[in-house]
Scaffold this motif. Sequence first.
Motif, PDB file in Angstrom:
ATOM      1  N   VAL A 188     -37.693  11.664 -71.124  1.00 28.24           N
ATOM      2  CA  VAL A 188     -38.714  10.886 -71.803  1.00 28.24           C
ATOM      3  C   VAL A 188     -39.821  10.606 -70.805  1.00 28.24           C
ATOM      4  N   SER A 189     -41.042  10.756 -71.252  1.00 23.88           N
ATOM      5  CA  SER A 189     -42.162  10.463 -70.364  1.00 23.88           C
ATOM      6  C   SER A 189     -42.360   8.956 -70.292  1.00 23.88           C
ATOM      7  N   LEU A 190     -43.139   8.530 -69.353  1.00 24.82           N
ATOM      8  CA  LEU A 190     -43.411   7.121 -69.153  1.00 24.82           C
ATOM      9  C   LEU A 190     -44.141   6.535 -70.364  1.00 24.82           C
ATOM     10  N   VAL A 191     -45.047   7.253 -70.948  1.00 24.65           N
ATOM     11  CA  VAL A 191     -45.791   6.794 -72.122  1.00 24.65           C
ATOM     12  C   VAL A 191     -44.842   6.607 -73.302  1.00 24.65           C
ATOM     13  N   GLU A 192     -43.963   7.566 -73.538  1.00 29.81           N
ATOM     14  CA  GLU A 192     -42.997   7.454 -74.638  1.00 29.81           C
ATOM     15  C   GLU A 192     -42.084   6.249 -74.430  1.00 29.81           C
ATOM     16  N   LEU A 193     -41.678   6.030 -73.209  1.00 26.81           N
ATOM     17  CA  LEU A 193     -40.810   4.893 -72.894  1.00 26.81           C
ATOM     18  C   LEU A 193     -41.536   3.581 -73.156  1.00 26.81           C
TER      19      LEU A 193
END
Length: 150
Positions: free
Chosen positions: A6-11
């Motif tokens: 998971v990318s930081l933005v999605e998280l």
Amino acid sequence: MVERGVSLVELMVAMAIGMLVLLGAGRLYLDGVDNLARVEALGKRQQAVMLGALLVLRDIRRGGVEPGRYALVEAANGEGCSLYDSQAGEPLVDGLAATAASCETSRPVQASGRAGLYRIRLQPLAEATPVVLHGMDRRMAVRRATQAAP
């Protein structure tokens, strides 16, 4: 090479959505607790009125009750009025409101126009309108019925 995860933005988006859900659930819980407290307080006020009315009605039905026997006096805890029985010399129920300018000027039991018929007027604390009941001395009702019979 394929990266999984998971990318930081999605998280951060998932955390923001999760926080909104938690805030909504927390608000619902707090509203439920607040409503429960209000319902319990209302129940206690209604219970005070009903107990007072039942005690007064019981004595009226048994006969020999004078309207001045019951009075409202300042409650010992300072919250509203207490229904006081002058014959027994003790308070019966706390948690009532004055139906006139003060507890002392309120008359919870009044004689009606007919002999043996009484009007009971009790008001719960923090309520705008009193509960009004009528009770009749059973002996007077029987006496009246036997006098009216041909």
